[in-house]
Design an enzyme around this catalytic site. Structure first.
Site, PDB file in Angstrom:
ATOM      1  N   ASP A 192       0.323  -1.382  -0.051  1.00  0.00           N
ATOM      2  CA  ASP A 192       0.447  -0.012  -0.212  1.00  0.00           C
ATOM      3  C   ASP A 192       0.388   1.010   0.072  1.00  0.00           C
ATOM      4  O   ASP A 192       0.403   2.200   0.564  1.00  0.00           O
ATOM      5  CB  ASP A 192      -0.684  -0.158   1.179  1.00  0.00           C
ATOM      6  CG  ASP A 192      -2.250   1.065   0.865  1.00  0.00           C
ATOM      7  OD1 ASP A 192      -2.540   1.548  -0.003  1.00  0.00           O
ATOM      8  OD2 ASP A 192      -3.343   1.417   1.531  1.00  0.00           O
ATOM      9  N   LYS A 194       1.683   4.676  -1.490  1.00  0.00           N
ATOM     10  CA  LYS A 194       1.672   5.907  -1.380  1.00  0.00           C
ATOM     11  C   LYS A 194       1.381   7.095  -0.653  1.00  0.00           C
ATOM     12  O   LYS A 194       2.075   6.671  -0.161  1.00  0.00           O
ATOM     13  CB  LYS A 194       0.005   5.121  -1.559  1.00  0.00           C
ATOM     14  CG  LYS A 194      -1.260   5.526  -0.310  1.00  0.00           C
ATOM     15  CD  LYS A 194      -2.947   5.101  -0.480  1.00  0.00           C
ATOM     16  CE  LYS A 194      -2.953   4.890   0.914  1.00  0.00           C
ATOM     17  NZ  LYS A 194      -4.348   4.399   0.405  1.00  0.00           N
ATOM     18  N   ASN A 197       1.238   7.765   2.607  1.00  0.00           N
ATOM     19  CA  ASN A 197       1.238   6.184   4.199  1.00  0.00           C
ATOM     20  C   ASN A 197       2.982   6.547   4.824  1.00  0.00           C
ATOM     21  O   ASN A 197       3.490   6.338   4.680  1.00  0.00           O
ATOM     22  CB  ASN A 197       1.323   4.697   3.519  1.00  0.00           C
ATOM     23  CG  ASN A 197      -0.341   4.625   3.065  1.00  0.00           C
ATOM     24  OD1 ASN A 197      -1.050   5.485   4.041  1.00  0.00           O
ATOM     25  ND2 ASN A 197      -0.937   3.111   2.930  1.00  0.00           N
TER      26      ASN A 197
END
Length: 475
Positions: A192, A194, A197
């Protein structure tokens, strides 16, 4: 609160578990012989008690922390900026993530993801990965105490700058590469990656956060099939559900690199289905202002066949590090954080929350009463949750936020961030269904031509003086 804290006490014994022999003892020169006994010249009598003998790790609980600010909130609980008020690290600022057991325990997958996130945070220690300092629980809540990352999200920097110059992007991509390589070496894929984050500490170095979609035990040859992630950064093999491994993180890094240098991820559309079609079949459009090295690395990151993707082979991060785009990076200095970041947050104090959303920081910080009740069998799922870091850093003066935000397109007309996972645990990013009514089918997309898109030549303007139109954050 019996059963809440798991504390292992060790006694100093000989190597075989028996008491050391007398010959192994060193005799203090201040001791004198009286018959067959050794008696100190000056001695004090003390009463032996359990508190003295079993003087183990401190008992950590909510009472050890003062609530300062709300940093984020969601369906599972809240995140607070807190100050430790007693014991070790008294006076230090941390981020306290509070999760409600009842909401997690009703879904077995959520429970598994919670435990996985906590276990990964305990096991992984790296300069560019957020540190878990304490973990504890009460009858109805779970608490994670993490280092504070007061620099805010990399997302916010992209919002302010629009796009990054290549040397700025190179710095952030280099630190992320080392973090991903460390995770992969431990058999963990992140899944995840991106801007939302990726946090910045008070010095401006990156820290990966939010490990709710990580998958453990993915070593060479192993694959997993969970459909999860954020569509715009999701690798084709995840969309096709053909089985994926650590190579998906290098695709995501390529999408992030493209985003940094152009203002938008490489494949975007007005809804999920069309975005997925572009990821699977669309033509990669590279702006003419990118240097040859940047163009080459993006192309190698965004190879649709994972085996052909840079980093997708046995060399993993080492292959990425050898690319000419990183030729000016001294990797040893970078890992030691001896390289100055391109941006240093302007902070007035250790508890400065100016880099966080005022919708939360202006709220009164209140941890709701712990009135939850779980059956004994349900509570078994959280056994072993308690944790105290064996070596807490002495100079933690950073800040942390868990509230992800939808980012409006900065250059190209794209859909907002669309995190997808029917199994995802992320306390502050609930599953957001698409506004489109189309089914998320994974049938082969129609081969429609994708027009070549070019972005204008970037012009660096002084930070804080640039006026952006139509780039406000979606609420």
């Amino acid at each position: 609160m019996a059963g809440v804290f798991d504390i292992d006490l060790e006694t100093e014994e000989g190597s075989d578990g028996e008491e050391p022999e007398l010959g192994a003892l060193e005799v203090d020169p201040d001791l004198r012989h009286t018959g067959s006994e050794l008696v100190p010249d000056h001695y004090e009598e003390i009463e032996i008690s359990e508190s003295i003998v079993n003087n183990g790790p401190e008992r950590i609980g909510p009472h050890c922390f003062e609530l300062l600010r709300v940093l984020g909130k969601g369906g599972y609980g809240k995140v607070f900026q807190v100050r430790k008020v007693q014991g070790t690290n008294a006076g230090k600022i941390f981020a306290m993530k509070v999760l409600k057991k009842a909401k997690i325990a009703c879904n077995a997958k959520d429970t598994a993801h919670t435990r996985a996130e906590r276990n990964i945070l305990e096991a992984i220690k790296h300069p560019f990965i957020v540190d878990l300092i304490y973990a504890f629980q009460t009858g109805g809540k779970l608490y994670l105490i993490l280092e504070c990352l007061s620099g805010g999200e990399l997302f916010m920097q992209l919002e302010r700058e629009g796009i990054f110059l290549e040397d700025t992007a190179c710095f952030y991509l280099s630190e992320i590469t080392l973090a991903l390589g460390h995770l992969h070496s431990s058999g963990i894929i992140y899944r995840d990656l991106k801007p939302e984050n990726i946090m910045l500490n008070s010095q401006g170095h990156i820290k990966l956060t939010d490990f709710g979609l990580c998958k453990e035990s993915i070593h060479d040859g192993a694959v997993t099939h969970t459909f999860c992630g954020t569509i715009e950064y999701m690798a084709p093999e995840i969309l096709l559900r053909s089985g994926h491994n650590r190579a998906v993180d290098w695709w995501s890094l390529g999408a992030l690199m493209y985003d940094m240098l152009t203002g938008s991820p490489p494949f975007t559309a007005e809804n999920r289905k069309k975005t997925m079609d572009k990821i699977l079949k669309g033509k990669l459009a590279l702006p003419p202002y990118l240097t040859p090295d940047a163009r080459d690395l993006i192309k190698k990151f965004l190879k649709r066949h994972a085996s052909q993707r840079i980093g997708g082979g046995p060399g993993d991060a080492a292959d990425v590090q050898r690319h000419p785009f990183f030729r000016h990076i001294n990797w040893d200095d970078l890992l030691a954080r001896r390289v100055d970041p391109p941006f240093r947050p302007s902070l007035q104090s250790e508890d400065d929350v100016s880099q966080f959303d005022t919708r939360f920081t202006r709220q009164t910080p209140v941890d709701s009463p712990d009135d939850g009740f779980l059956s004994e069998s349900a509570n078994q799922a959280f056994l072993g949750f308690t944790y105290v870091a064996p070596s807490v850093l002495e100079s933690i003066k950073e800040g942390f936020s868990f509230q992800p935000k939808l980012r409006s397109p900065r250059r190209l007309n794209s859909s907002p961030r669309t995190p997808v996972s029917p199994l995802k645990f992320s306390p502050f990013e609930a599953f957001k269904p698409s506004t489109s009514t189309e089914q998320m089918e994974l049938s082969p997309p129609s081969l429609m031509p994708v027009p070549e898109v070019t972005a204008p030549l970037p012009i660096k303007t002084p930070s804080g003086t640039r006026k952006k139109k139509g780039r406000g954050r979606a609420r």
